[in-house]
Design a protein around this motif. Structure first.
Motif, short mmCIF file in Angstrom:
data_model
loop_
_atom_site.label_atom_id
_atom_site.label_comp_id
_atom_site.label_asym_id
_atom_site.label_seq_id
_atom_site.Cartn_x
_atom_site.Cartn_y
_atom_site.Cartn_z
N LEU A 89 42.19 39.90 36.89
CA LEU A 89 41.08 40.46 37.58
C LEU A 89 40.68 39.97 38.80
CD1 LEU A 89 39.37 43.07 37.46
CD2 LEU A 89 37.64 41.96 35.71
N ILE A 90 40.14 38.57 38.40
CA ILE A 90 39.54 37.64 39.73
C ILE A 90 40.85 37.97 40.82
CG2 ILE A 90 39.18 35.32 40.21
CD1 ILE A 90 38.06 35.21 37.51
N ALA A 91 41.98 37.45 40.66
CA ALA A 91 42.98 37.50 41.56
C ALA A 91 43.21 39.05 42.35
CB ALA A 91 44.39 37.28 40.83
N LEU A 92 43.03 39.82 41.32
CA LEU A 92 43.06 41.40 41.96
C LEU A 92 41.85 41.65 42.84
CD1 LEU A 92 44.32 44.14 42.25
CD2 LEU A 92 42.77 44.90 40.19
N ILE A 93 40.91 41.09 42.51
CA ILE A 93 39.54 41.26 43.41
C ILE A 93 39.36 40.47 44.71
CG2 ILE A 93 36.80 40.95 43.52
CD1 ILE A 93 36.77 41.71 40.45
N LYS A 94 39.78 39.27 44.44
CA LYS A 94 39.80 38.43 45.78
C LYS A 94 40.99 38.27 46.65
CE LYS A 94 36.33 35.63 43.98
NZ LYS A 94 35.35 34.94 44.84
N SER A 95 42.09 38.81 46.19
CA SER A 95 43.32 38.61 47.02
C SER A 95 43.47 39.94 48.09
CB SER A 95 44.39 38.36 46.29
OG SER A 95 44.77 39.84 45.59
N ARG A 96 44.12 39.44 49.23
CA ARG A 96 44.44 40.31 49.99
C ARG A 96 46.20 39.92 50.49
NH1 ARG A 96 40.54 43.35 49.59
NH2 ARG A 96 38.75 43.06 50.61
N PRO A 97 47.07 40.99 50.37
CA PRO A 97 47.16 42.44 50.18
C PRO A 97 47.09 42.31 48.46
CG PRO A 97 49.29 41.48 50.78
CD PRO A 97 48.23 40.44 50.94
N LYS A 98 46.54 43.29 48.01
CA LYS A 98 46.54 43.52 46.53
C LYS A 98 47.74 44.14 45.90
CE LYS A 98 41.50 44.38 46.82
NZ LYS A 98 40.90 43.29 46.32
N THR A 99 48.89 44.16 46.49
CA THR A 99 49.98 45.09 45.72
C THR A 99 50.34 44.09 44.59
OG1 THR A 99 50.60 45.85 47.87
CG2 THR A 99 52.21 45.85 45.92
N MET A 100 50.79 42.99 44.75
CA MET A 100 51.26 41.99 43.56
C MET A 100 50.02 41.71 42.58
SD MET A 100 52.64 38.39 42.92
CE MET A 100 51.03 37.68 43.68
N PRO A 101 49.08 41.47 42.98
CA PRO A 101 47.98 41.13 41.82
C PRO A 101 47.65 42.39 41.22
CG PRO A 101 47.20 40.05 43.82
CD PRO A 101 48.45 40.79 44.25
N LEU A 102 47.77 43.77 41.77
CA LEU A 102 47.67 44.89 41.16
C LEU A 102 48.92 45.23 40.12
CD1 LEU A 102 46.14 47.84 40.61
CD2 LEU A 102 47.47 48.76 42.58
N ILE A 103 50.13 44.96 40.40
CA ILE A 103 51.18 45.27 39.45
C ILE A 103 51.01 44.17 38.30
CG2 ILE A 103 53.78 45.01 39.25
CD1 ILE A 103 53.97 45.94 42.15
N ILE A 104 50.63 42.96 38.66
CA ILE A 104 50.57 41.88 37.42
C ILE A 104 49.15 42.27 36.55
CG2 ILE A 104 49.84 39.55 36.95
CD1 ILE A 104 51.75 38.68 39.29
N PHE A 105 48.41 42.83 37.25
CA PHE A 105 47.04 43.43 36.53
C PHE A 105 47.52 44.26 35.38
CE2 PHE A 105 43.01 45.72 35.88
CZ PHE A 105 42.22 44.56 35.23
N LEU A 106 48.09 45.34 36.05
CA LEU A 106 48.77 46.62 34.96
C LEU A 106 49.60 46.05 34.00
CD1 LEU A 106 49.07 49.21 37.89
CD2 LEU A 106 47.64 49.12 36.11
#
Length: 129
Positions: A89-106
């Motif tokens: 969640l922290i990686a998803l909120i703070k990172s740009r672009p969000k594609t890889m953290p979003l996939i990992i979060f899912l």
């Protein structure tokens, strides 16, 4: 005057965290989720193996011990998944672009459920339910 140049009060802004740090947080979250999912499957497997042996001998205490072993594995996996969820969640909120953290979060959200389903199927096939 003293002959020294005047000191400017220009403050240097802090440098932002390197983008690799957020990527590393997401990858750590993914690794923790994979380890937790393997622990879930292993817990169900060991409980199914011990439970099948206990049921064939009609030993209730051994069956309860097998279930306790499964619950210990699930508890450790749950703690790992909680930490992985927070890191993801922290990686998803703070990172740009969000594609890889979003996939990992899912993956962090859905992989433990899939592992629990696989573990339950393995345990049920071992116990023959």
């Amino acid at each position: 005057m003293t002959g020294q140049p005047p000191v400017s009060n220009v403050s240097v802004p802090p440098t932002p965290a390197a983008p690799g740090v957020k990527k590393n947080m997401a990858l750590v979250a993914l690794c923790m989720t994979i380890v937790a999912s393997l622990l879930i499957i292993l817990g169900f497997f060991l409980a199914g193996k011990a439970g099948a042996a206990a049921l064939s001998n009609l030993d209730v205490t051994a069956a309860q011990a097998a279930d306790t072993k499964r619950l210990i594995f699930l508890a450790v996996a749950s703690i790992l998944n909680l930490v992985a969820f927070i890191l993801g969640l922290i990686a998803l909120i703070k990172s740009r672009p969000k594609t890889m953290p979003l996939i990992i979060f899912l993956v962090v959200i859905f992989l433990p459920s899939i592992a629990t389903g696989i573990g339950t199927a393995i345990q049920n096939s071992m116990v023959h339910l």
